[in-house]
Design a protein around this motif. Sequence first.
Motif, PDB file in Angstrom:
ATOM      1  N   GLY A  73     -72.820  82.363  92.663  1.00 15.01           N
ATOM      2  CA  GLY A  73     -71.995  82.729  90.629  1.00 15.01           C
ATOM      3  C   GLY A  73     -73.363  82.290  89.724  1.00 15.01           C
ATOM      4  N   ILE A  74     -75.170  82.099  90.328  1.00 12.08           N
ATOM      5  CA  ILE A  74     -75.739  82.145  89.351  1.00 12.08           C
ATOM      6  C   ILE A  74     -76.566  83.453  89.497  1.00 12.08           C
ATOM      7  CG2 ILE A  74     -78.518  81.272  88.924  1.00 12.08           C
ATOM      8  CD1 ILE A  74     -78.011  78.499  90.711  1.00 12.08           C
ATOM      9  N   HIS A  75     -77.066  83.455  88.315  1.00 14.40           N
ATOM     10  CA  HIS A  75     -77.183  84.896  87.721  1.00 14.40           C
ATOM     11  C   HIS A  75     -78.338  84.653  86.783  1.00 14.40           C
ATOM     12  CE1 HIS A  75     -73.361  85.629  88.705  1.00 14.40           C
ATOM     13  NE2 HIS A  75     -73.784  87.080  88.597  1.00 14.40           N
ATOM     14  N   PRO A  76     -78.965  85.670  86.633  1.00 18.23           N
ATOM     15  CA  PRO A  76     -80.570  85.790  85.707  1.00 18.23           C
ATOM     16  C   PRO A  76     -80.109  85.726  84.539  1.00 18.23           C
ATOM     17  CG  PRO A  76     -81.172  86.908  87.384  1.00 18.23           C
ATOM     18  CD  PRO A  76     -79.450  86.590  87.972  1.00 18.23           C
ATOM     19  N   THR A  77     -80.841  85.349  83.248  1.00 21.26           N
ATOM     20  CA  THR A  77     -80.362  86.520  81.978  1.00 21.26           C
ATOM     21  C   THR A  77     -82.420  86.961  81.999  1.00 21.26           C
ATOM     22  OG1 THR A  77     -81.023  84.370  80.603  1.00 21.26           O
ATOM     23  CG2 THR A  77     -79.401  83.557  81.293  1.00 21.26           C
ATOM     24  N   SER A  78     -82.260  87.485  80.591  1.00 17.23           N
ATOM     25  CA  SER A  78     -82.785  87.836  79.967  1.00 17.23           C
ATOM     26  C   SER A  78     -84.096  86.589  79.686  1.00 17.23           C
ATOM     27  CB  SER A  78     -83.038  88.636  79.045  1.00 17.23           C
ATOM     28  OG  SER A  78     -81.665  88.227  77.104  1.00 17.23           O
ATOM     29  N   VAL A  79     -84.059  85.879  79.106  1.00 13.43           N
ATOM     30  CA  VAL A  79     -84.337  84.946  79.483  1.00 13.43           C
ATOM     31  C   VAL A  79     -85.690  84.102  80.122  1.00 13.43           C
ATOM     32  CG1 VAL A  79     -84.787  82.544  77.987  1.00 13.43           C
ATOM     33  CG2 VAL A  79     -83.427  84.085  77.070  1.00 13.43           C
ATOM     34  N   LYS A  80     -86.899  84.585  80.367  1.00 14.66           N
ATOM     35  CA  LYS A  80     -87.678  83.628  81.722  1.00 14.66           C
ATOM     36  C   LYS A  80     -87.275  82.379  81.834  1.00 14.66           C
ATOM     37  CE  LYS A  80     -91.894  82.909  83.638  1.00 14.66           C
ATOM     38  NZ  LYS A  80     -93.375  82.883  83.267  1.00 14.66           N
ATOM     39  N   GLY A  81     -86.472  81.508  83.219  1.00 11.05           N
ATOM     40  CA  GLY A  81     -86.207  80.226  82.901  1.00 11.05           C
ATOM     41  C   GLY A  81     -84.527  79.829  83.085  1.00 11.05           C
ATOM     42  N   LEU A  82     -83.812  80.978  82.466  1.00  7.80           N
ATOM     43  CA  LEU A  82     -82.678  81.010  82.389  1.00  7.80           C
ATOM     44  C   LEU A  82     -81.838  81.489  83.116  1.00  7.80           C
ATOM     45  CD1 LEU A  82     -80.103  79.459  80.637  1.00  7.80           C
ATOM     46  CD2 LEU A  82     -80.631  81.200  78.747  1.00  7.80           C
ATOM     47  N   ASP A  83     -81.059  80.898  83.673  1.00 11.92           N
ATOM     48  CA  ASP A  83     -79.318  80.849  84.276  1.00 11.92           C
ATOM     49  C   ASP A  83     -78.437  81.024  83.841  1.00 11.92           C
ATOM     50  OD1 ASP A  83     -81.865  82.454  85.845  1.00 11.92           O
ATOM     51  OD2 ASP A  83     -81.337  80.691  87.308  1.00 11.92           O
ATOM     52  N   ILE A  84     -77.759  81.554  84.458  1.00 14.04           N
ATOM     53  CA  ILE A  84     -75.858  81.441  84.093  1.00 14.04           C
ATOM     54  C   ILE A  84     -75.038  80.976  85.250  1.00 14.04           C
ATOM     55  CG2 ILE A  84     -75.189  83.330  83.097  1.00 14.04           C
ATOM     56  CD1 ILE A  84     -73.274  81.913  81.006  1.00 14.04           C
TER      57      ILE A  84
END
Length: 255
Positions: A73-84
């Motif tokens: 369920g983990i997806h990366p975001t456009s912010v380095k070091g931040l997943d959702i």
Amino acid sequence: MGKIIALANQKGGVGKTTTAINLAASLATLEKRVLVIDADPQANASSGLGIDIREIECSIYECLINRAAPEEGIHPTSVKGLDIIPSHINLVGAEIEMLDMPNREKIMREVIEPIKGNYDYILIDSSPSLGLITVNSLTAADSVIIPVQCEYFALEGISKLLNTIKIIKSNLNPGLDIEGFLLTMFNSRLRLSNQVYNEVKKHFRELVFETVIQRNIRLGEAPSMGIPVIMYDAESTGAKNYLALAAEIIKREKR
């Protein structure tokens, strides 16, 4: 081990999701590894971090109900070091589906357990209710941030939330602490904002964050772009406020 912080207030429109998005991005900017879990069926934290939930095969719903591995369920975001781990509209019916599950209040904790060592902070954005999903979020958390809008009726319902936290602390999660009350939508020129600030400070004293989130148009504009305010306008008041909040939280950890 990552610190798990739930954001909770059953009153809507207090800046809870705005705080989840922008506090997470600010912590990541300060070189912390951060995961946001969007536990609100409205999925605003997901869209605010650029996730199109229509294209997602595994959300927090699948993790809670179908026991999908949280890594899926983990997806990366456009912010380095931040997943959702994004939300999904199916989460609306999840509370009914969870009713007959064993240890139904602890399912979120079980979801987070295998991955919490991968992050410095895990922020759970809960829905504006005190239902089973919010109870799960509070049972899984080490602490809770309570956003309080600087407007009339600001303290309405907080006693009910505090009572829920007390019950959870007694029966499900003895380690649950209040991370702090966060004053949002503050306008220093308005007498009402100052009155609410003084009232909250009088009631909760050192539990109130020093950082106050001021009213800022950029905070409202950034989600439509699918990015946090620090990427939208790093010099805005909103970006500076949330960076200050992140720094305050990190500083508390070092005490």
